[in-house]
Design a protein around this motif. Sequence first.
Motif, short mmCIF file in Angstrom:
data_model
loop_
_atom_site.label_atom_id
_atom_site.label_comp_id
_atom_site.label_asym_id
_atom_site.label_seq_id
_atom_site.Cartn_x
_atom_site.Cartn_y
_atom_site.Cartn_z
N HIS A 146 10.16 -39.57 16.52
CA HIS A 146 10.94 -38.93 15.47
C HIS A 146 12.16 -38.17 15.95
N THR A 192 11.21 -29.99 16.78
CA THR A 192 11.60 -30.74 15.59
C THR A 192 12.42 -29.87 14.65
N HIS A 200 14.11 -38.50 12.48
CA HIS A 200 13.50 -39.51 11.62
C HIS A 200 12.43 -38.83 10.76
N ARG A 253 9.09 -40.40 9.94
CA ARG A 253 8.12 -40.65 11.01
C ARG A 253 7.35 -39.39 11.42
N LEU A 254 7.54 -38.29 10.70
CA LEU A 254 6.89 -37.05 11.11
C LEU A 254 5.37 -37.15 11.05
#
Length: 256
Positions: free
Chosen positions: A34, A161, A173, A176-177
């Motif tokens: 991600h 993140t 992304h 996609r977490l």
Amino acid sequence: MYLGDVAWPDLEDYFETESLALIPLGSTEQHGPHLPEATDHLIAEAFAREVAERTGYLCTPTITVGVSGHHRQFHGTMWVEPSVFREYVASLTRNLTYHGIDRVVYVNAHGGNVPHLREVGARLRQEEVAYGIEWMWDESIPDLVDDLFEQNGPHGGPKETAMIQYLDSALVHEDRLADARDGGMTSVDDAEMMRHGSRTFYDAADNTDNGVLGDQTDATAEKGEQLFDAATEQLVHLADWLADQAFEDLLPRDHV
């Protein structure tokens, strides 16, 4: 002030009156499915440039590849050998001393660099060449990090993140977490990184299939902004403290 943006005649006043430089360092390595491989050096450069802007201290270009061999099983990870990294950082620091800098803050955002930066700083101090200290952003605000996230994780987790969501959301992304969380190691305790007092692994792939730890779904840009503002304040205080010290007081003491 960012060194790379300035013409050389315009740096003369800085070197005549100031003796401190900020050197951002990170890595180019996997940060899960991600986050970009630039995660660490993007974070380090953001802190160094922000503090340089607020204080007027000199920020050097960023060292973007670090000690990352433990992430080598994942596509695209770049690294140099630890001894090469140490010699490069030491040489770069000595270069700055030629211009009059005698103290530096290594603005670091990659855990793999930490012991090597500490070693370089200790060596340069012992040689009475310069006083260099390593600063790691999350270690400057540990209570806030713990308060913001249920399952933090030391690599590719919610704190990193959140930082990239705040600094450059287009690089994250978001879809996609959940996969990052479910395909990695959510709990550091569950990873069993320590056994009977020993750290029994060497590579990230030994603990996590997709390269990350923690719950990435717990991250937001708003939390990233909180982290950035709080850690920036800590770095400003550190730089001001270091700039105020007499260089002689930073050198090793005489033999007892």
